[in-house]
Design a protein around this motif. Structure first.
Motif, mmCIF file in Angstrom:
data_model
loop_
_atom_site.group_PDB
_atom_site.id
_atom_site.type_symbol
_atom_site.label_atom_id
_atom_site.label_comp_id
_atom_site.label_asym_id
_atom_site.label_seq_id
_atom_site.Cartn_x
_atom_site.Cartn_y
_atom_site.Cartn_z
ATOM 1 N N MET A 105 4.451 2.868 -0.501
ATOM 2 C CA MET A 105 4.828 1.562 -1.025
ATOM 3 C C MET A 105 6.138 1.057 -0.426
ATOM 4 O O MET A 105 6.460 -0.125 -0.530
ATOM 5 C CB MET A 105 4.953 1.612 -2.551
ATOM 6 N N GLU A 106 6.899 1.967 0.196
ATOM 7 C CA GLU A 106 8.097 1.565 0.925
ATOM 8 C C GLU A 106 7.809 1.321 2.402
ATOM 9 O O GLU A 106 8.716 0.969 3.162
ATOM 10 C CB GLU A 106 9.172 2.646 0.785
ATOM 11 N N GLY A 107 6.551 1.544 2.815
ATOM 12 C CA GLY A 107 6.161 1.269 4.192
ATOM 13 C C GLY A 107 6.291 2.436 5.136
ATOM 14 O O GLY A 107 6.370 2.233 6.355
ATOM 15 N N THR A 108 6.310 3.671 4.613
ATOM 16 C CA THR A 108 6.436 4.845 5.469
ATOM 17 C C THR A 108 5.327 5.834 5.153
ATOM 18 O O THR A 108 4.866 5.936 4.017
ATOM 19 C CB THR A 108 7.797 5.538 5.269
ATOM 20 N N VAL A 109 4.914 6.590 6.179
ATOM 21 C CA VAL A 109 3.893 7.632 6.045
ATOM 22 C C VAL A 109 4.396 8.859 6.785
ATOM 23 O O VAL A 109 4.896 8.749 7.912
ATOM 24 C CB VAL A 109 2.534 7.184 6.627
ATOM 25 N N ASP A 110 4.303 10.043 6.160
ATOM 26 C CA ASP A 110 4.774 11.247 6.831
ATOM 27 C C ASP A 110 3.826 11.615 7.962
ATOM 28 O O ASP A 110 2.682 11.170 8.027
ATOM 29 C CB ASP A 110 4.944 12.391 5.835
ATOM 30 N N ALA A 111 4.322 12.452 8.866
ATOM 31 C CA ALA A 111 3.575 12.768 10.085
ATOM 32 C C ALA A 111 2.262 13.472 9.794
ATOM 33 O O ALA A 111 1.271 13.279 10.503
ATOM 34 C CB ALA A 111 4.442 13.637 11.002
#
Length: 655
Positions: A331-337
């Motif tokens: 929801m903050e616009g980040t995705v882990d690798a």
């Protein structure tokens, strides 16, 4: 208003017949249950007389009688279906005659109608009681009715063995209709995505009958599995069936309403995606069924996987799966690798670019039906969504959870509405022509289904809880008089900083800290009070949500008073014991009495103060669920310990 939104129900036809006449008609149609329906007239007369003891005695007698009957009948239905199902799986054909299967289906429908009518009778009696001052105290009995066993039997458990019996019977009599159904099933559309199905509204009273009608041509997407053994039940041969499952769809939106506008263009106008904002997002949570390997049933579990549907500009739908502990980071616009995929990266990009956040959710129970097939992965043709309600997700105050379904507290910054949807939604996953043919073959035409082209849960929910952004209104909501629940949509309120995501590659470590040079929530130190000041500054005076009328059960203030009286009774006992010990000649007894007297004085003030604080909380509409207060029991326990220790020391020193 919600009824007007869903479809124009024929209210005149429903109101023309009183409940008493409807009950008399059912007694004539179902003579087997004629003497077992609720004694409505007798209860109504008792309520009119104002004799509370007599009324409560009759209510309890009727509830016990209905509970016993439903328990016996449900056990008989379940046993009969499971015996026939077991015989059918063993290859016996003597249990597959159409007449006996039809009789079982009629018995299920009759029992379901019996349960609903009796519950409606209790509701009407409680409504009559609430209208009279002398019987208003009896309305608490409705909560006991709602918790009664007859209200919590799952009729869907009976549909799985019934559907499998019908499927086995159809295989014995394979003919032209089965070939036609196979041709229809070959054109099934994928249930992934939003706009693939033909949608029909079903009235609540017809939902069970629609399911029974579907079973005549389709098989339930459910399974029979062995019941879990407990200490009380060790029968390993007992079977249970699962058909329906709780599902939650969460739709994202920003303060500009881009997602709603894009859905309206695609679903209603049928136009191509707009440039720059042509990606639609939907998140899904589904409770697991018993027997499914590798799944987690609890929706609030951080490891439960959420499915994110991403529909691109061309209408192609891709899906990403993320554990809920990483959804705050998304929801903050980040995705882990570890969880990066084309779908998850596309979702993160749109969320960050358009400032999206969970806006509205649709929670429902879904039952699915498919064509007969030896393959376990037969395509789903029909699904029924019932017990639907919409919720304002933007009002969630729990920063550890990304949506209400994943929250263990469910706290809201403002009073979050839960808007119920009357009836159910029937989805047919076929093109229009094949959908009409399927409805004709299953005999659903007699239920007066209303076809709703271009229906969208997201647009419907936005129109209910974020009316300012739902412009123009969806075509199935023709009323332009629909006003928002609040004066200003909660999407305009800045959201609280999310909690750090566990295992989210540090995405949430600095989520709650303001950047250097940036002002905090209210131009000062961050905190709960600053968030409220920000709410008033950003939303303005007119944006404040109006206080809702606080509805408190009459038992609640009485419970607080009972607690105070019990503490006072204990204090009187302590004071009496103290005066007795002080009057004794022994120094240790006098010391013991003096200390007990001090404790009794303290426990006059503490319960009175607690009673005053709880009373003030009840008068505050914005008050939250109070936490468990263990201060006074703990203080009394320590006081007794100190007194006993002091008495022991005095005895030792004097001797």
């Amino acid at each position: 208003l919600v009824v007007q939104i869903a479809w124009p129900v024929t209210v005149f036809a429903l109101c023309a017949m009183t409940f008493g006449k409807e009950l008399a008609r059912l007694r004539q149609e179902h003579p087997l249950f004629a003497n077992h329906y609720i004694a409505y007239q007798e209860l109504k007369d008792a309520a009119a007389s104002g004799e509370v003891p007599k009324l409560m005695r009759l209510l309890q007698q009727e509830l016990d009688r209905i509970n016993d009957l439903v328990s016996v009948e449900m056990a008989a239905l379940r046993s009969g279906l499971q015996v026939r199902y077991r015989k059918a799986t063993e290859g016996s054909t003597g249990f597959l005659d159409a007449e006996s299967i039809d009789n079982l289906a009629e018995a299920i429908d009759r029992m379901h109608q019996f349960v609903e009518v009796n519950y409606q009778g209790f509701q009407k009696i409680m409504k009559r009681c609430s209208e009279r001052q002398d019987t208003a105290s009896c309305t608490w009995f409705l909560a006991q009715v709602q918790a009664a066993p007859f209200r919590h039997y799952s009729f869907d458990e009976l549909l799985v063995p019934l559907g499998q019996l019908r499927a086995a019977h159809r295989q014995q009599r394979a003919g032209q209709s089965e070939a036609t159904m196979s041709d229809i099933a070959s054109k099934a559309l994928s249930p992934v995505g939003e706009g693939q199905s033909q949608v029909f509204f079903v009235q609540a009273k017809d939902v069970m009958r629609v399911k029974l009608a579907l079973l005549q041509k389709l098989s339930p997407v459910g399974a029979m599995c062995k019941a879990k053994t407990t200490q009380a039940t060790r029968d390993t041969s007992r079977m249970v069936s699962k058909l329906s499952r709780r599902t939650v769809h969460i739709y994202l939106e920003g303060a500009s309403g881009n997602q709603y506008a894009e859905r309206y263009r695609r679903r209603v106008e049928g136009s191509a995606a707009a440039s720059g904002s042509g990606v639609l997002l939907r998140c899904r949570l589904a409770a697991a069924q018993d027997g499914e390997p590798g799944t987690i049933e609890d929706l609030t579990d951080p490891e439960h996987e959420a499915e994110i549907d991403v529909e691109d500009e061309a209408g192609r739908v891709t899906m990403a799966r993320l554990p809920q502990r990483l959804m705050n980071a998304l929801m903050e616009g980040t995705v882990d690798a570890k969880h990066r995929s084309p779908a998850s990266l596309a979702a993160a990009e749109v969320i960050k670019r358009d400032g999206l956040r969970p806006a509205v959710s649709a929670s429902f129970i879904r039952s699915s039906f498919a064509a007969d097939s030896k393959d376990s992965a037969a395509p789903e043709l029909v699904s029924i969504d019932e017990a639907i309600f919409f919720r304002d997700e933007a009002a969630l105050a729990d920063t550890k959870a990304w949506c209400f379904a994943a929250s263990k507290t469910g706290a809201a910054t403002v009073a979050s509405p839960q808007v119920d949807f009357p009836g159910a939604v029937l989805r047919v996953w076929l093109p229009p022509q094949e959908s009409a043919e399927l409805i004709r073959m299953t005999g659903l035409e007699k239920f007066d289904l209303q076809h709703v082209p271009s229906f969208s849960e997201a647009m419907h929910g936005m129109a209910l809880v974020h009316r300012e952004l739902a412009t123009p209104l969806p075509p199935w909501i023709p009323s332009e008089t629909l006003t928002p629940t609040y004066q200003r949509s909660s999407l305009f309120i800045p959201k609280a900083a999310p909690a750090p995501a566990l295992g989210g590659a540090g995405a949430g470590k600095a989520a709650g800290k303001p950047k250097e040079g940036e002002k905090t929530a209210a131009g000062g130190a961050p905190g709960g009070g600053s968030f409220r000041r920000t709410l008033m500054c950003c939303a303005g005076r007119s944006a404040r949500a109006p206080d809702m009328r606080l509805k408190v059960d009459c038992k609640t203030p009485l419970a607080i008073e009972r607690t105070l009286l019990r503490w006072m009774r204990s204090t009187v006992l302590l004071a009496s014991l103290s005066s007795f010990l002080v009057s004794a000649s022994s120094p240790s007894m006098q010391l013991n009495g003096l200390l007990l007297g001090l404790v009794s004085i303290v426990f006059v003030a503490l319960p009175a103060h607690n009673y005053w604080c709880r009373s003030i909380e009840l008068m505050n509409p914005a008050s939250q669920q109070p936490k468990v207060d263990r201060f006074m029991p703990t203080a009394m326990a320590w006081s007794f310990s100190v007194i006993m220790l002091a008495t022991l020391v005095v005895n030792v020193t004097t001797e």
